[in-house]
Enzyme design. Structure first.
Site, PDB file in Angstrom:
ATOM      1  CG  ASP A 294      -2.082   0.941   1.140  1.00  0.00           C
ATOM      2  OD1 ASP A 294      -2.194   1.662   0.127  1.00  0.00           O
ATOM      3  OD2 ASP A 294      -2.887   0.981   2.088  1.00  0.00           O
ATOM      4  CG  HIS A 295       0.720   4.047  -2.991  1.00  0.00           C
ATOM      5  ND1 HIS A 295      -0.229   4.186  -3.995  1.00  0.00           N
ATOM      6  CD2 HIS A 295       1.776   3.444  -3.584  1.00  0.00           C
ATOM      7  CE1 HIS A 295       0.250   3.702  -5.120  1.00  0.00           C
ATOM      8  NE2 HIS A 295       1.456   3.243  -4.896  1.00  0.00           N
ATOM      9  CE1 TYR A 468      -7.948   6.605   3.048  1.00  0.00           C
ATOM     10  CE2 TYR A 468      -7.882   8.202   1.264  1.00  0.00           C
ATOM     11  CZ  TYR A 468      -7.982   7.916   2.618  1.00  0.00           C
ATOM     12  OH  TYR A 468      -8.124   8.919   3.526  1.00  0.00           O
ATOM     13  CG  HIS A 469      -3.826   3.805  -3.796  1.00  0.00           C
ATOM     14  ND1 HIS A 469      -2.957   4.860  -4.057  1.00  0.00           N
ATOM     15  CD2 HIS A 469      -5.071   4.276  -4.048  1.00  0.00           C
ATOM     16  CE1 HIS A 469      -3.646   5.918  -4.435  1.00  0.00           C
ATOM     17  NE2 HIS A 469      -4.932   5.593  -4.436  1.00  0.00           N
ATOM     18  N   PRO A 470      -4.504  -0.498  -1.340  1.00  0.00           N
ATOM     19  CG  PRO A 470      -6.166  -1.569  -0.078  1.00  0.00           C
ATOM     20  CD  PRO A 470      -5.808  -0.237  -0.689  1.00  0.00           C
TER      21      PRO A 470
END
Length: 549
Positions: A294-295, A468-470
């Site tokens: 994730d980011h 919010y990028h898993p």
């Protein structure tokens, strides 16, 4: 509802809606889509500014948490995920970004044949209906509308002028020939309304296609197997639990957290881990739930005298009220805002082949995902690390399907991630201190006392969280830790695929929603065994050097 279908799709999110809409274009195919949330068609979803009400609450949102993060001083992170038809595309900030060309070329280099940039670009174009841009990088006839932002915010110009003052190039399209630079994001909107995956691919066909069944408030409990073949699912809807069966395939599209959870609940995963929860083993697959990426993201926040921002002030509320009329009449103005209206892709080192940080300029003061309120006008700037070295995991908390999984993104576990974010912090601070935007700052809310590198490291540990990028927890590959093969079939099993962002072997350099829909578009052709991509389209994609999209 019938008990038998050709396909069962678990999860009506970004990928699941694509699968349901595309596969049922064939009237000979029957499909049931199972979604744990609601209908995905309400005012709070369709009005873009409704993102504020959903992203920080449990409204249409699983509102998950991570386990305590040692790299973040033991804090638990917040993980919003869409719980409605459309999934996270129904609650997100609607930014349309694909990632960098090199991301997909790396997938192919890892042994995932058919997943290079040249291979996936046609599927992005097949999905897209770009309102303005008409060239070889974009589609004009797809169901997913992609549009320019309609707010007319002057902060676009402030941000772009600040970029020019910092010698950062200004781009018209982050998904074209180059990614590095600053610009205003395009968004998944149609005529000023959110255009989620559900609105694009699914909702127009409900009750119009007899071969399409859509069940909401339907929580899948486990996958049913006969030997090594997936034959159906057990689903709970209200107080009723029943079994549904698939003649051809069960397809998981429940996302980076719940797809691996469902595999493990069904006996597919690491044998030793499943044994601790007394889950009967169906198939030992040690990579399930591993490779989570994730980011990590830090947010600068500022108060301002400008009323061209969002704020819980008398003037800010009056502006929202005045914005109702132009929104109703023209679908323009403040209510069309996705908040993260502009941004940049930048390199922390000149020798990098692709940008390694992304900025999102937000026309409101964001603190703790919007859960902490500031009763002032303000704006913010996110900076996230695009390719973190830290990899985490998703594991079972218990064998109870109602319990969320244990989510460990392992933020800043690798020391180099912290150092790269320090560099990204400095670049972002310099941009925000440039005259074009600094003149609108009244107070630096979070970082006014941060100067030394050690102070930067500390505030990063104090305030970093997800953007919010898993992805990656059911990774695609050919190695022993791969969960799915390049056809997205679960390794060692039959009749079962995973089609969502969890299959990404590496985290792409950008927002992950458009790639999730691309993955589903490509999966449709794999499932059917027939390509919709013409030879001419593939040849055009191959000529696009040195495209970065």
């Amino acid at each position: 509802m019938s008990d038998w279908f050709d396909y069962l799709v678990v999860g009506g999110g970004s990928a699941g809606c694509v699968l349901a809409g595309r596969l049922t274009e064939d009237p000979a195919v029957s499909l049931c889509l199972l979604e744990a949330g609601g209908s995905g068609d309400s005012a709070v979803i369709n009005i873009p500014a409704g993102v504020v009400m959903m992203g920080s609450t449990s409204l249409n949102n699983w509102a998950l948490q991570t386990v305590p993060q040692p790299g973040l001083g033991g804090r638990r992170g917040f993980q919003p995920r869409g719980k409605t038809l459309g999934g996270s595309s129904a609650i997100n900030a609607m930014v349309y970004i694909r990632g960098h060309r090199s991301d997909y070329d790396q997938w192919a280099q890892l042994g995932n044949e058919g997943w290079s940039y040249q291979d996936v670009l046609p599927y992005f174009c097949l999905s897209e209906h770009n309102e303005r841009i008409d060239n070889e990088y974009h589609g004009r006839n797809g169901p997913l509308w992609v549009s320019d932002i309609r707010t007319g915010s002057p902060f676009h110009d402030y941000f772009l002028n600040a970029a020019r003052e910092c010698d950062i190039p200004v781009l018209d399209d982050f998904n074209g020939a180059e990614q590095e630079g600053a610009g205003v994001f395009q968004v998944t909107q149609k005529h000023g309304e959110r255009w989620s995956s559900a609105r694009a691919y699914l909702l127009p066909h409900i009750n119009r296609r007899p071969n399409l069944s859509v069940e909401t408030q339907a929580q899948v409990q486990r996958i049913l197997f006969e030997g090594k073949r997936a034959v159906g699912v057990e689903v709970k809807q209200g107080k009723r639990v029943r079994s549904l069966y698939a003649r051809k395939e069960v397809i998981l599209a429940a996302g980076a957290f719940q797809s691996p959870q469902l595999l493990m609940l069904s006996g597919v995963g690491d044998q030793a881990e499943l044994a601790t929860h007394k889950v009967p083993l169906v198939h030992h697959l040690p990579g399930v739930g591993k490779n989570l990426q994730d980011h990590p993201d830090f947010i600068f926040g500022y108060t301002t005298s400008s009323m061209d921002t969002f704020g819980l002030t008398p003037g800010g509320i009056l502006r929202l009220l005045k914005g109702i009329k132009p929104y109703r009449k023209e679908r323009k103005g403040i209510w069309t805002s996705n908040f993260a209206e502009a941004g940049a892709f930048l390199k922390t080192r000149k020798d990098l082949k692709a940008p390694d940080i992304q900025l999102h300029l937000v026309t409101g003061l964001v603190d703790d995902h919007g859960r902490k309120k500031h009763y002032k006008q303000g704006f913010s700037c996110h900076v996230c690390l695009l390719r973190p070295r830290s990899h985490g995991s998703v594991t079972l908390a218990s064998a109870d399907p109602a319990q969320p999984p244990l989510i460990d993104p392992a933020f800043l576990k690798d020391p180099q991630d912290l150092e790269d974010l320090v560099a990204g912090y400095k670049i972002t601070r310099r941009l925000m201190n440039s005259p074009a935007i600094a003149k609108w700052i009244e107070e630096d809310t979070f970082t006014s006392d941060v100067h030394s590198d050690d102070e930067i490291r500390q505030i990063l540990r104090d305030r970093v969280d997800t953007v919010y990028h898993p992805v990656g927890s059911c990774k695609m590959g050919i190695d022993d830790m791969a969960v799915v093969d390049p056809e997205l079939r679960v390794r060692g099993l039959e009749g079962l695929r995973v089609v969502d962002a969890s299959i990404m072997p590496t985290l792409i350099g950008g927002n992950t929603n458009a790639p999730a829909m691309m993955i589903a578009e490509k999966a449709v052709d794999m499932i059917r065994g027939v390509s919709r991509i013409s030879a001419a389209t593939q040849e055009a994609a191959s000529r696009q050097e040195p495209a970065n999209a």
